[in-house]
Scaffold this motif. Structure first.
Motif, short mmCIF file in Angstrom:
data_model
loop_
_atom_site.label_atom_id
_atom_site.label_comp_id
_atom_site.label_asym_id
_atom_site.label_seq_id
_atom_site.Cartn_x
_atom_site.Cartn_y
_atom_site.Cartn_z
N ILE A 22 0.90 -1.31 0.04
CA ILE A 22 0.05 0.16 -0.03
C ILE A 22 0.91 1.30 -0.09
CG2 ILE A 22 -1.62 1.12 1.43
CD1 ILE A 22 -2.84 -1.41 2.34
N ALA A 23 2.00 1.29 0.50
CA ALA A 23 2.82 2.41 0.84
C ALA A 23 3.46 2.77 -0.33
CB ALA A 23 3.79 2.39 2.12
N ASP A 24 3.57 1.66 -1.18
CA ASP A 24 4.51 1.91 -2.45
C ASP A 24 3.74 2.37 -3.57
OD1 ASP A 24 6.23 1.82 -4.61
OD2 ASP A 24 6.38 -0.33 -4.69
N LEU A 25 3.18 3.81 -3.38
CA LEU A 25 2.36 4.45 -4.49
C LEU A 25 2.65 4.42 -5.60
CD1 LEU A 25 1.32 7.62 -2.15
CD2 LEU A 25 0.23 5.44 -2.11
N GLU A 26 3.87 4.43 -6.09
CA GLU A 26 4.43 4.73 -7.43
C GLU A 26 4.21 3.47 -8.04
OE1 GLU A 26 8.11 6.74 -6.73
OE2 GLU A 26 7.31 8.48 -7.03
N ALA A 32 -3.32 -1.49 -9.62
CA ALA A 32 -4.49 -1.06 -9.38
C ALA A 32 -5.04 -0.37 -10.82
CB ALA A 32 -4.49 0.12 -8.35
N SER A 33 -6.40 -0.84 -10.91
CA SER A 33 -6.92 -0.54 -12.54
C SER A 33 -7.27 0.96 -12.12
CB SER A 33 -8.13 -1.54 -12.60
OG SER A 33 -8.90 -1.28 -11.98
N GLY A 34 -7.37 1.79 -13.51
CA GLY A 34 -7.78 3.02 -13.31
C GLY A 34 -6.51 4.04 -13.01
N ILE A 35 -5.58 3.62 -12.14
CA ILE A 35 -4.58 4.49 -11.80
C ILE A 35 -3.36 4.63 -12.97
CG2 ILE A 35 -2.87 5.16 -10.07
CD1 ILE A 35 -5.41 4.81 -8.84
N ARG A 36 -3.39 5.66 -13.53
CA ARG A 36 -2.36 6.09 -14.49
C ARG A 36 -0.96 6.26 -14.07
NH1 ARG A 36 -4.42 9.54 -19.00
NH2 ARG A 36 -5.23 10.76 -17.31
N GLU A 37 -1.04 6.94 -13.14
CA GLU A 37 0.40 7.69 -12.44
C GLU A 37 0.10 8.03 -11.15
OE1 GLU A 37 3.98 10.58 -13.60
OE2 GLU A 37 2.04 10.88 -14.69
N PHE A 38 1.15 7.58 -10.18
CA PHE A 38 1.28 8.12 -8.87
C PHE A 38 2.66 8.86 -8.50
CE2 PHE A 38 -2.01 6.45 -5.60
CZ PHE A 38 -2.09 7.86 -4.93
N ASP A 57 -7.73 7.46 -14.25
CA ASP A 57 -8.76 7.27 -15.34
C ASP A 57 -9.91 6.39 -15.06
OD1 ASP A 57 -10.05 7.26 -17.84
OD2 ASP A 57 -8.64 6.19 -18.90
N GLY A 58 -11.08 7.14 -14.44
CA GLY A 58 -12.06 6.35 -13.81
C GLY A 58 -13.43 6.19 -14.70
N GLY A 59 -13.02 5.60 -15.88
CA GLY A 59 -14.27 5.44 -16.80
C GLY A 59 -14.46 6.68 -17.56
N PRO A 60 -15.89 7.50 -17.12
CA PRO A 60 -16.20 8.79 -17.85
C PRO A 60 -15.38 9.80 -17.19
CG PRO A 60 -17.83 8.06 -16.08
CD PRO A 60 -16.88 6.80 -16.10
N PHE A 61 -14.50 9.88 -16.11
CA PHE A 61 -13.69 10.88 -15.56
C PHE A 61 -12.24 10.63 -15.43
CE2 PHE A 61 -17.94 11.25 -13.15
CZ PHE A 61 -18.38 12.26 -13.90
N SER A 62 -11.46 11.42 -15.98
CA SER A 62 -10.06 11.34 -15.69
C SER A 62 -9.70 12.43 -15.10
CB SER A 62 -9.42 11.17 -17.18
OG SER A 62 -9.66 10.05 -17.76
#
Length: 144
Positions: A22-26, A32-38, A57-62
């Motif tokens: 969890i702590a390794d955000l990058e 984690a689906s939908g996460i493009r960059e941390f 990128d959460g479907g209709p919202f990025s």
């Protein structure tokens, strides 16, 4: 932002191992689906992120937002929005890790506010989808 959505899952690993993932955000974009960059912008004395930037990128919202983090050892992490995005105007979340026989129960709570008018039921359903996807991805990543 009073209403929060939450869900739990049990992962066959000890609490420290789960919290390390969890702590390794990058690394989130890998599992984690939908996460493009941390991107971690600042770290605290424990070496964990205290300030980070998330692009999703959460479907209709990025959107891209700034988040601050508070870590409580390997037991809990809380985050909140410190920089609004184009869509997200409020965000509070947490992971709570509880040791169980043979594993760790992970409870994820999330509350998100967006600029687009959205009835509570629809917002909670979207939060639930985000949470369930994140928990399943975390479980696959840790156990795999």
């Amino acid at each position: 932002m009073a209403d929060r959505t939450s869900s739990s899952i049990t992962i066959k690993a000890d609490r420290a191992e789960v919290m390390a993932v969890i702590a390794d955000l990058e690394s989130y974009p890998r599992w984690a689906s939908g996460i493009r960059e941390f991107t971690v912008q600042e770290t605290g004395p424990d070496g964990r992120a205290s300030l980070a930037r998330l692009t999703f990128d959460g479907g209709p919202f990025s959107d891209t937002v700034g988040l601050s983090y508070r870590w409580e050892g390997d037991e809990r992490v809380r985050w909140e929005l410190v920089e609004q995005g184009g869509v997200v105007t409020g965000l509070h979340g947490s992971y709570l890790l509880t040791e169980e026989d043979g594993g760790t129960e992970v409870t994820y709570e999330l509350a998100v506010d967006v600029r687009v008018p959205m009835i509570g039921m629809v917002r909670r359903k979207a939060e639930k989808r985000i949470i369930d996807s994140a928990l399943k991805g975390l479980k696959r990543h840790v156990e795999g």
